[in-house]
Design a protein around this motif. Structure first.
Motif, mmCIF file in Angstrom:
data_model
loop_
_atom_site.group_PDB
_atom_site.id
_atom_site.type_symbol
_atom_site.label_atom_id
_atom_site.label_comp_id
_atom_site.label_asym_id
_atom_site.label_seq_id
_atom_site.Cartn_x
_atom_site.Cartn_y
_atom_site.Cartn_z
ATOM 1 N N ILE A 105 -5.948 -4.777 7.771
ATOM 2 C CA ILE A 105 -5.326 -3.832 6.838
ATOM 3 C C ILE A 105 -5.773 -4.173 5.422
ATOM 4 C CG2 ILE A 105 -3.143 -2.968 5.916
ATOM 5 C CD1 ILE A 105 -1.831 -3.906 8.543
ATOM 6 N N ASP A 136 4.112 0.060 -6.714
ATOM 7 C CA ASP A 136 2.937 -0.347 -5.941
ATOM 8 C C ASP A 136 2.157 -1.444 -6.673
ATOM 9 O OD1 ASP A 136 3.663 1.511 -4.077
ATOM 10 O OD2 ASP A 136 2.163 3.003 -4.679
ATOM 11 N N PHE A 196 0.465 1.675 4.571
ATOM 12 C CA PHE A 196 -0.871 1.238 4.189
ATOM 13 C C PHE A 196 -1.830 2.358 4.545
ATOM 14 C CE2 PHE A 196 1.417 -2.748 4.702
ATOM 15 C CZ PHE A 196 1.003 -3.458 3.583
ATOM 16 N N ALA A 213 -4.867 -4.647 2.022
ATOM 17 C CA ALA A 213 -3.582 -4.882 1.364
ATOM 18 C C ALA A 213 -3.404 -4.016 0.121
ATOM 19 C CB ALA A 213 -3.436 -6.360 1.012
ATOM 20 N N LYS A 241 1.393 -5.315 -5.274
ATOM 21 C CA LYS A 241 0.042 -5.879 -5.167
ATOM 22 C C LYS A 241 -0.104 -7.191 -5.939
ATOM 23 C CE LYS A 241 -1.952 -1.221 -4.909
ATOM 24 N NZ LYS A 241 -2.848 -0.247 -5.576
ATOM 25 N N SER A 259 -4.168 -1.086 -0.294
ATOM 26 C CA SER A 259 -3.906 0.326 0.007
ATOM 27 C C SER A 259 -2.417 0.604 0.183
ATOM 28 C CB SER A 259 -4.658 0.748 1.271
ATOM 29 O OG SER A 259 -4.092 0.158 2.435
ATOM 30 N N ILE A 260 -1.561 -0.369 -0.149
ATOM 31 C CA ILE A 260 -0.116 -0.169 -0.024
ATOM 32 C C ILE A 260 0.320 1.008 -0.889
ATOM 33 C CG2 ILE A 260 0.508 -1.794 -1.874
ATOM 34 C CD1 ILE A 260 2.863 -2.652 -0.044
#
Length: 293
Positions: free
Chosen positions: A170, A183, A148, A172, A187, A174-175
């Motif tokens: 965090i 990705d 992340f 989420a 999401k 930004s994974i």
């Protein structure tokens, strides 16, 4: 057993005699010792590592139930390192002769002094020198690693570390697994569902000292609208100074999450019933904190 062969330094000749009937490969000798704590008890979970003169690993592993090890190595010069959680490491040089036993006798590990803890007050995660990563099994074989890229957190240090608390948030979305299509799927509603649950949050007020520099940090992890109790196996690395002279503290932590616990239940099966994505995720954190302004 190995422990009965080694004993203390006064019975090395007997130890060598006991091994006389064991054939050794040509050019080889035997290296060993017994590892004890300050009250002469075997050290549980201790590990040894033997390296050659160039620093390359030759052999290593765990000790036997008597705190001993005995290994066959080519004749030569070696460096021995013994380590165990909560103890200061032991290092020694050893010369192993051909067809002979180099028994170092009883080695005592001293209790390690734990590193100084951060002072009371609010400390914040310094993201430039911190990382929150994860590893998942893919198609039953390879591992996929990700991270992340955006997160923030505060640690409120108390006079007693056990009374401290922390809160980490965090982003989420930004994974990042270094694959745009993957990705995007992570999401989606199949996994993190970032449109409905934009953050992953962890809150803890339970800091438990295990031994030495090892701690357990237990708290509530909220992911995808579900909150579960999670324990971080944490190694505290101590306090240092950054390039500008600023004070900072560091730690490493790890935990394992089961996807089903957080209703992340999407699954696709390949031939022969192999799951596309593993049922558990390993989370690894490398964190540096600095005093909050």
């Amino acid at each position: 057993m190995v422990g009965s062969w080694l004993g203390n330094r006064t019975n090395r000749a007997q130890a060598a005699g006991g091994l006389a009937a064991v054939p050794l490969p040509e050019g080889a000798g035997v290296l060993g010792c017994r590892v004890l704590d300050p009250v002469n008890q075997p050290v549980p979970d201790a590990e040894f590592l033997v390296t050659d003169a160039a620093g390359r690993k030759v052999v290593g592993g765990e000790l036997d139930p008597f705190g001993s090890f005995l290994v066959t190595v080519p004749a030569g010069e070696y460096r021995l390192a013994v380590s165990a959680e909560g103890f200061a490491p032991y290092r020694a040089n050893a010369t192993v002769a051909e067809n002979a036993v180099a028994a170092l006798g009883d080695v005592t590990l001293n209790i390690a002094r734990p590193p100084a803890l951060p002072g009371p007050g609010d400390w914040e995660i310094e993201p430039t020198h911190s990382s929150i990563g994860f590893t998942a099994r893919h198609i039953g074989m390879a591992r996929v690693r990700g991270r992340f890229n955006s997160f923030a957190g505060i640690v409120r240090m108390a006079e007693s570390m056990e009374q401290s608390a922390m809160h980490v948030v965090i982003d989420a979305a930004s994974i990042d697994t270094n694959a745009r299509t993957r990705d995007g799927h992570l999401k989606s509603v199949d996994f993190l569902d970032v449109d409905r649950f934009p953050t992953v949050e962890f809150y803890s007020d339970r800091f438990t000292h295990r031994s030495g520099s090892r701690w357990e940090v237990t708290g509530a992890l909220s992911l995808r609208g579900v909150t579960r109790t999670v324990t971080l196996d944490t190694e505290y690395l101590g306090i240092g100074n950054g390039t500008q002279g600023e004070v900072r503290a560091a730690c490493r932590a790890t935990t394992e999450l089961r996807r089903d616990d957080f209703t992340v239940s999407w699954q696709s099966m390949l031939a022969r019933g192999i799951a596309m994505v593993g049922t558990s995720i390993t989370v690894d954190l490398d964190i540096q904190i600095v005093p909050k302004d």
